[in-house]
Design a protein around this motif. Structure first.
Motif, PDB file in Angstrom:
ATOM      1  N   GLY A  52      16.752  54.428  47.464  1.00 62.07           N
ATOM      2  CA  GLY A  52      17.529  53.202  47.423  1.00 62.07           C
ATOM      3  C   GLY A  52      16.847  51.984  48.028  1.00 62.07           C
ATOM      4  N   LEU A  53      15.545  52.048  48.214  1.00 60.41           N
ATOM      5  CA  LEU A  53      14.824  50.908  48.779  1.00 60.41           C
ATOM      6  C   LEU A  53      14.312  49.999  47.670  1.00 60.41           C
ATOM      7  CD1 LEU A  53      14.815  52.538  51.456  1.00 60.41           C
ATOM      8  CD2 LEU A  53      12.511  51.708  51.797  1.00 60.41           C
ATOM      9  N   SER A  54      14.228  48.723  47.978  1.00 55.89           N
ATOM     10  CA  SER A  54      13.617  47.776  47.048  1.00 55.89           C
ATOM     11  C   SER A  54      12.105  47.817  47.253  1.00 55.89           C
ATOM     12  CB  SER A  54      14.132  46.363  47.321  1.00 55.89           C
ATOM     13  OG  SER A  54      13.665  45.912  48.580  1.00 55.89           O
ATOM     14  N   GLN A  55      11.370  47.229  46.329  1.00 54.69           N
ATOM     15  CA  GLN A  55       9.922  47.121  46.497  1.00 54.69           C
ATOM     16  C   GLN A  55       9.599  46.336  47.758  1.00 54.69           C
ATOM     17  OE1 GLN A  55       8.179  45.479  42.928  1.00 54.69           O
ATOM     18  NE2 GLN A  55       8.138  47.469  41.918  1.00 54.69           N
ATOM     19  N   GLU A  56      10.371  45.299  48.028  1.00 48.37           N
ATOM     20  CA  GLU A  56      10.137  44.469  49.211  1.00 48.37           C
ATOM     21  C   GLU A  56      10.315  45.270  50.499  1.00 48.37           C
ATOM     22  OE1 GLU A  56      12.150  43.656  46.652  1.00 48.37           O
ATOM     23  OE2 GLU A  56      11.067  41.963  45.783  1.00 48.37           O
TER      24      GLU A  56
ATOM     25  N   ARG B 133       7.761  48.258  55.122  1.00 51.77           N
ATOM     26  CA  ARG B 133       7.525  49.497  55.880  1.00 51.77           C
ATOM     27  C   ARG B 133       6.057  49.906  55.866  1.00 51.77           C
ATOM     28  NH1 ARG B 133      12.449  53.776  54.946  1.00 51.77           N
ATOM     29  NH2 ARG B 133      14.138  52.364  55.494  1.00 51.77           N
ATOM     30  N   LEU B 134       5.359  49.613  54.765  1.00 57.09           N
ATOM     31  CA  LEU B 134       3.944  49.972  54.647  1.00 57.09           C
ATOM     32  C   LEU B 134       3.017  48.854  55.131  1.00 57.09           C
ATOM     33  CD1 LEU B 134       3.990  51.750  51.171  1.00 57.09           C
ATOM     34  CD2 LEU B 134       3.576  52.824  53.398  1.00 57.09           C
ATOM     35  N   ASP B 135       3.607  47.731  55.512  1.00 61.15           N
ATOM     36  CA  ASP B 135       2.852  46.562  55.968  1.00 61.15           C
ATOM     37  C   ASP B 135       1.887  46.071  54.890  1.00 61.15           C
ATOM     38  OD1 ASP B 135       2.286  44.541  57.812  1.00 61.15           O
ATOM     39  OD2 ASP B 135       0.610  45.661  58.672  1.00 61.15           O
ATOM     40  N   VAL B 136       2.426  45.969  53.670  1.00 61.48           N
ATOM     41  CA  VAL B 136       1.685  45.426  52.531  1.00 61.48           C
ATOM     42  C   VAL B 136       2.586  44.409  51.835  1.00 61.48           C
ATOM     43  CG1 VAL B 136       0.313  47.521  52.175  1.00 61.48           C
ATOM     44  CG2 VAL B 136       2.462  47.237  50.929  1.00 61.48           C
ATOM     45  N   LYS B 137       2.066  43.738  50.841  1.00 65.30           N
ATOM     46  CA  LYS B 137       2.858  42.768  50.084  1.00 65.30           C
ATOM     47  C   LYS B 137       3.516  43.443  48.885  1.00 65.30           C
ATOM     48  CE  LYS B 137       0.137  38.796  51.503  1.00 65.30           C
ATOM     49  NZ  LYS B 137       0.950  38.465  52.626  1.00 65.30           N
ATOM     50  N   GLN B 138       4.650  42.901  48.448  1.00 62.82           N
ATOM     51  CA  GLN B 138       5.423  43.476  47.353  1.00 62.82           C
ATOM     52  C   GLN B 138       4.606  43.673  46.072  1.00 62.82           C
ATOM     53  OE1 GLN B 138       6.515  41.518  44.458  1.00 62.82           O
ATOM     54  NE2 GLN B 138       7.288  43.414  43.563  1.00 62.82           N
ATOM     55  N   PRO B 139       3.723  42.730  45.681  1.00 67.37           N
ATOM     56  CA  PRO B 139       2.953  42.955  44.448  1.00 67.37           C
ATOM     57  C   PRO B 139       2.109  44.244  44.496  1.00 67.37           C
ATOM     58  CG  PRO B 139       2.839  40.652  45.046  1.00 67.37           C
ATOM     59  CD  PRO B 139       3.504  41.367  46.195  1.00 67.37           C
ATOM     60  N   TYR B 140       1.671  44.633  45.688  1.00 62.78           N
ATOM     61  CA  TYR B 140       0.920  45.887  45.818  1.00 62.78           C
ATOM     62  C   TYR B 140       1.806  47.070  45.448  1.00 62.78           C
ATOM     63  CZ  TYR B 140      -1.536  49.854  47.809  1.00 62.78           C
ATOM     64  OH  TYR B 140      -2.124  51.083  47.979  1.00 62.78           O
TER      65      TYR B 140
ATOM     66  N   GLY C 137       1.575  58.683  52.463  1.00 64.49           N
ATOM     67  CA  GLY C 137       1.919  57.471  53.196  1.00 64.49           C
ATOM     68  C   GLY C 137       3.235  56.879  52.736  1.00 64.49           C
ATOM     69  N   VAL C 138       3.451  56.837  51.439  1.00 65.43           N
ATOM     70  CA  VAL C 138       4.699  56.297  50.890  1.00 65.43           C
ATOM     71  C   VAL C 138       5.870  57.198  51.262  1.00 65.43           C
ATOM     72  CG1 VAL C 138       5.949  55.799  48.753  1.00 65.43           C
ATOM     73  CG2 VAL C 138       3.595  55.018  49.037  1.00 65.43           C
ATOM     74  N   VAL C 139       5.708  58.503  51.120  1.00 62.47           N
ATOM     75  CA  VAL C 139       6.794  59.436  51.439  1.00 62.47           C
ATOM     76  C   VAL C 139       7.193  59.306  52.906  1.00 62.47           C
ATOM     77  CG1 VAL C 139       7.407  61.878  51.644  1.00 62.47           C
ATOM     78  CG2 VAL C 139       6.269  61.047  49.579  1.00 62.47           C
ATOM     79  N   VAL C 140       6.219  59.224  53.780  1.00 58.65           N
ATOM     80  CA  VAL C 140       6.520  59.066  55.213  1.00 58.65           C
ATOM     81  C   VAL C 140       7.238  57.739  55.454  1.00 58.65           C
ATOM     82  CG1 VAL C 140       5.474  58.775  57.502  1.00 58.65           C
ATOM     83  CG2 VAL C 140       4.716  60.633  56.004  1.00 58.65           C
ATOM     84  N   ALA C 141       6.781  56.661  54.802  1.00 57.90           N
ATOM     85  CA  ALA C 141       7.439  55.353  54.948  1.00 57.90           C
ATOM     86  C   ALA C 141       8.881  55.400  54.446  1.00 57.90           C
ATOM     87  CB  ALA C 141       6.654  54.286  54.195  1.00 57.90           C
TER      88      ALA C 141
END
Length: 118
Positions: A44-48, A53-60, A77-81
């Motif tokens: 249920g998270l948005s890209q933003e 959470r990953l300390d990156v920008k939404q376009p990434y 990394g994504v699963v943990v975030a």
């Protein structure tokens, strides 16, 4: 002697309807393989929010979700975030499955080991 045909040669004999079904099926599989987007949507998270959470920008995140191939490190990394953990089961014919639980801890330990070797 057995003569083997390439898929391209075999496909020439398919009807237009069969070719369309195959293409539709392949496109469906490609969409389902976009694991990052699927996981993000399940949580249920948005890209933003994921980007933050990953300390990156939404376009990434958008770019990452469009990939058909990602590294294990990226997936973990994504699963943990997203608040999860990763278990991997490897199956071999006629052998017991090999299971790795909480892969993120194994990767973190390996990363820390590499840093101390420098």
């Amino acid at each position: 002697m057995t003569v083997h045909k390439t898929y391209k040669e075999v496909r020439k004999g398919f009807s237009p309807e069969a070719k369309a079904r195959i293409t539709d099926g392949a496109n469906k599989i490609r969409e389902e393989l976009k694991i990052i987007r699927t996981l993000r949507e399940i949580t249920g998270l948005s890209q933003e929010e994921l980007a933050e959470r990953l300390d990156v920008k939404q376009p990434y995140i958008s770019q990452l979700e469009g990939r058909e191939n990602i590294t294990l490190n990226t997936l973990v990394g994504v699963v943990v975030a997203l608040g999860g953990s990763v278990d991997i089961t490897i199956n071999f014919p006629e052998k017991e499955p090999v299971c790795f639980s909480h892969v993120e801890t194994l990767l973190a330990a390996k990363g820390a080991e590499s840093e101390t070797e420098m």
